[in-house]
Write a protein that holds these residues in place. Structure first.
Motif, mmCIF file in Angstrom:
data_model
loop_
_atom_site.group_PDB
_atom_site.id
_atom_site.type_symbol
_atom_site.label_atom_id
_atom_site.label_comp_id
_atom_site.label_asym_id
_atom_site.label_seq_id
_atom_site.Cartn_x
_atom_site.Cartn_y
_atom_site.Cartn_z
ATOM 1 N N ARG A 1 1.008 -0.491 11.044
ATOM 2 C CA ARG A 1 -0.444 -0.362 11.103
ATOM 3 C C ARG A 1 -0.921 -0.001 12.513
ATOM 4 O O ARG A 1 -0.595 -0.693 13.491
ATOM 5 C CB ARG A 1 -1.094 -1.679 10.690
ATOM 6 N N PRO A 2 -1.734 1.059 12.636
ATOM 7 C CA PRO A 2 -2.358 1.362 13.932
ATOM 8 C C PRO A 2 -3.466 0.349 14.220
ATOM 9 O O PRO A 2 -4.139 -0.110 13.298
ATOM 10 C CB PRO A 2 -2.945 2.765 13.727
ATOM 11 N N MET B 1 3.740 9.241 -3.988
ATOM 12 C CA MET B 1 2.418 9.276 -3.375
ATOM 13 C C MET B 1 2.552 8.909 -1.896
ATOM 14 O O MET B 1 3.214 7.936 -1.552
ATOM 15 C CB MET B 1 1.474 8.310 -4.077
ATOM 16 N N VAL B 2 1.917 9.724 -1.046
ATOM 17 C CA VAL B 2 1.994 9.506 0.395
ATOM 18 C C VAL B 2 0.586 9.329 0.957
ATOM 19 O O VAL B 2 -0.259 10.219 0.818
ATOM 20 C CB VAL B 2 2.689 10.677 1.109
ATOM 21 N N GLY B 3 0.347 8.180 1.573
ATOM 22 C CA GLY B 3 -0.933 7.920 2.209
ATOM 23 C C GLY B 3 -0.839 8.092 3.714
ATOM 24 O O GLY B 3 0.110 8.683 4.227
ATOM 25 N N GLU B 4 -1.819 7.545 4.423
ATOM 26 C CA GLU B 4 -1.885 7.734 5.870
ATOM 27 C C GLU B 4 -1.085 6.673 6.628
ATOM 28 O O GLU B 4 -0.103 6.985 7.305
ATOM 29 C CB GLU B 4 -3.339 7.709 6.329
ATOM 30 N N ALA B 5 -1.515 5.420 6.525
ATOM 31 C CA ALA B 5 -0.908 4.339 7.309
ATOM 32 C C ALA B 5 -1.274 3.002 6.684
ATOM 33 O O ALA B 5 -2.249 2.893 5.943
ATOM 34 C CB ALA B 5 -1.414 4.395 8.754
ATOM 35 N N PRO B 6 -0.510 1.958 6.972
ATOM 36 C CA PRO B 6 -0.852 0.626 6.457
ATOM 37 C C PRO B 6 -2.163 0.118 7.057
ATOM 38 O O PRO B 6 -2.523 0.455 8.191
ATOM 39 C CB PRO B 6 0.318 -0.249 6.936
ATOM 40 N N GLY B 7 -2.870 -0.698 6.276
ATOM 41 C CA GLY B 7 -4.062 -1.370 6.763
ATOM 42 C C GLY B 7 -3.777 -2.847 6.980
ATOM 43 O O GLY B 7 -2.624 -3.270 7.037
ATOM 44 N N VAL B 8 -4.834 -3.645 7.075
ATOM 45 C CA VAL B 8 -4.686 -5.072 7.361
ATOM 46 C C VAL B 8 -3.866 -5.786 6.297
ATOM 47 O O VAL B 8 -2.913 -6.512 6.601
ATOM 48 C CB VAL B 8 -6.070 -5.743 7.491
ATOM 49 N N ASN B 9 -4.236 -5.589 5.028
ATOM 50 C CA ASN B 9 -3.545 -6.284 3.942
ATOM 51 C C ASN B 9 -2.088 -5.840 3.831
ATOM 52 O O ASN B 9 -1.199 -6.659 3.571
ATOM 53 C CB ASN B 9 -4.270 -6.044 2.617
ATOM 54 N N GLU B 10 -1.875 -4.549 4.035
ATOM 55 C CA GLU B 10 -0.515 -4.012 3.965
ATOM 56 C C GLU B 10 0.356 -4.585 5.082
ATOM 57 O O GLU B 10 1.523 -4.930 4.875
ATOM 58 C CB GLU B 10 -0.550 -2.490 4.046
ATOM 59 N N ASP B 11 -0.221 -4.700 6.262
ATOM 60 C CA ASP B 11 0.492 -5.246 7.420
ATOM 61 C C ASP B 11 0.872 -6.704 7.190
ATOM 62 O O ASP B 11 1.926 -7.168 7.626
ATOM 63 C CB ASP B 11 -0.404 -5.114 8.657
ATOM 64 N N LEU B 12 0.041 -7.435 6.478
ATOM 65 C CA LEU B 12 0.312 -8.841 6.194
ATOM 66 C C LEU B 12 1.378 -9.014 5.113
ATOM 67 O O LEU B 12 2.227 -9.904 5.189
ATOM 68 C CB LEU B 12 -0.976 -9.546 5.759
ATOM 69 N N GLN B 13 1.335 -8.140 4.101
ATOM 70 C CA GLN B 13 2.223 -8.310 2.950
ATOM 71 C C GLN B 13 3.480 -7.441 3.008
ATOM 72 O O GLN B 13 4.445 -7.694 2.277
ATOM 73 C CB GLN B 13 1.457 -7.997 1.662
ATOM 74 N N GLY B 14 3.451 -6.408 3.829
ATOM 75 C CA GLY B 14 4.603 -5.523 3.909
ATOM 76 C C GLY B 14 4.721 -4.562 2.742
ATOM 77 O O GLY B 14 5.791 -3.993 2.506
ATOM 78 N N LEU B 15 3.620 -4.357 2.009
ATOM 79 C CA LEU B 15 3.600 -3.462 0.857
ATOM 80 C C LEU B 15 2.461 -2.462 0.992
ATOM 81 O O LEU B 15 1.395 -2.797 1.527
ATOM 82 C CB LEU B 15 3.421 -4.262 -0.435
ATOM 83 N N GLY C 1 -6.821 -1.431 14.700
ATOM 84 C CA GLY C 1 -8.157 -1.106 14.204
ATOM 85 C C GLY C 1 -8.170 -0.127 13.059
ATOM 86 O O GLY C 1 -9.216 0.456 12.751
ATOM 87 N N ASN C 2 -7.028 0.097 12.436
ATOM 88 C CA ASN C 2 -6.914 1.062 11.332
ATOM 89 C C ASN C 2 -7.287 2.486 11.745
ATOM 90 O O ASN C 2 -7.744 3.281 10.928
ATOM 91 C CB ASN C 2 -7.771 0.637 10.130
ATOM 92 N N ARG C 3 -7.086 2.795 13.015
ATOM 93 C CA ARG C 3 -7.383 4.157 13.468
ATOM 94 C C ARG C 3 -6.389 5.147 12.866
ATOM 95 O O ARG C 3 -5.331 4.774 12.350
ATOM 96 C CB ARG C 3 -7.318 4.237 14.991
ATOM 97 N N THR C 4 -6.741 6.434 12.957
ATOM 98 C CA THR C 4 -5.849 7.490 12.495
ATOM 99 C C THR C 4 -4.594 7.517 13.361
ATOM 100 O O THR C 4 -4.688 7.423 14.588
ATOM 101 C CB THR C 4 -6.545 8.861 12.572
ATOM 102 N N PRO C 5 -3.416 7.633 12.766
ATOM 103 C CA PRO C 5 -2.185 7.691 13.578
ATOM 104 C C PRO C 5 -2.215 8.901 14.513
ATOM 105 O O PRO C 5 -2.737 9.963 14.163
ATOM 106 C CB PRO C 5 -1.078 7.844 12.533
ATOM 107 N N SER C 6 -1.645 8.735 15.685
ATOM 108 C CA SER C 6 -1.562 9.834 16.633
ATOM 109 C C SER C 6 -0.437 10.785 16.218
ATOM 110 O O SER C 6 0.489 10.393 15.499
ATOM 111 C CB SER C 6 -1.279 9.315 18.043
#
Length: 205
Positions: free
Chosen positions: A95-96, A48-62, A98-103
């Protein structure tokens, strides 16, 4: 897929992750707390492939550990799969702001990591969670609203697989309609997983 995990997959993923942890290919490394490389089975039933890490992902590395991740877990359970049986990652590993869309530049800088993950995992089936993931994997624009629920032949970085298009789980958090569409899509995905028909071309909707 076979019952055993090729012995070098775990080591290859570990080495690639170590490379990602030290990545400075784009400016996102300046603001990250942790690199979110990916997690799950090295011999997955699907990737499964998502877009980008969010806040929680950035904190936990998962990947997918916030509210969207909990909904994704429930979708997997609805088709008889546990997170440990699949492999989950994103188009980019940091993580970008503000959780913006990656460029496009950020996606391109991180592309080698995703390509190598696919080469190591050799999936027969990949699920694109949202427009950014679908566009990255297919190399062309995708309208998820009109194209979700489809299986498409895909070749990414030299690895060929069947690609299933659906919404990002975050799209369901504030929209009952999107939640329903995701559940319908996963029901269709579950039929393919249960019948083990990954060797054949799945039926088109």
């Amino acid at each position: 897929m076979g019952n055993g995990t090729p012995p070098n997959r775990v080591e290859l993923l570990r080495k690639l992750e170590a490379e990602a942890l030290n990545c400075r290919r784009c400016g996102l490394h300046l603001g990250r707390k942790k690199v979110v490389f990916g997690s799950g089975s090295p011999n997955p039933k699907l990737v499964m492939v998502g877009e980008a890490p969010g806040v929680n992902e950035d904190l936990q590395g998962l990947p997918f550990v916030g509210a969207a991740g909990k909904f994704l877990d429930s979708l997997l359970e609805s088709i008889g799969l546990h997170r440990s049986e699949v492999y989950i990652t994103n188009t980019i590993k940091c993580r970008p702001p503000g959780n913006r869309t990656p460029s496009p530049e950020e996606i391109e800088a991180c592309r080698p990591f995703l390509e190598k993950q696919m080469k190591i995992l050799m999936p027969k089936l990949v699920v694109a969670l949202g427009r950014t993931a679908a566009t990255t994997l297919l190399g062309k624009g995708v309208n998820i609203t009109s194209e979700h629920g489809r299986f498409i032949g895909c070749k990414f970085g030299g690895t060929s697989f069947r690609l299933f298009l659906t919404y990002h789980p975050a799209a369901a958090l504030y929209s009952a309609r999107n939640r329903s569409k995701l559940q319908e899509d996963f029901s269709k995905l579950g039929e393919i997983v249960r019948t083990s028909s990954l060797e054949r071309d799945p039926p088109q909707p």
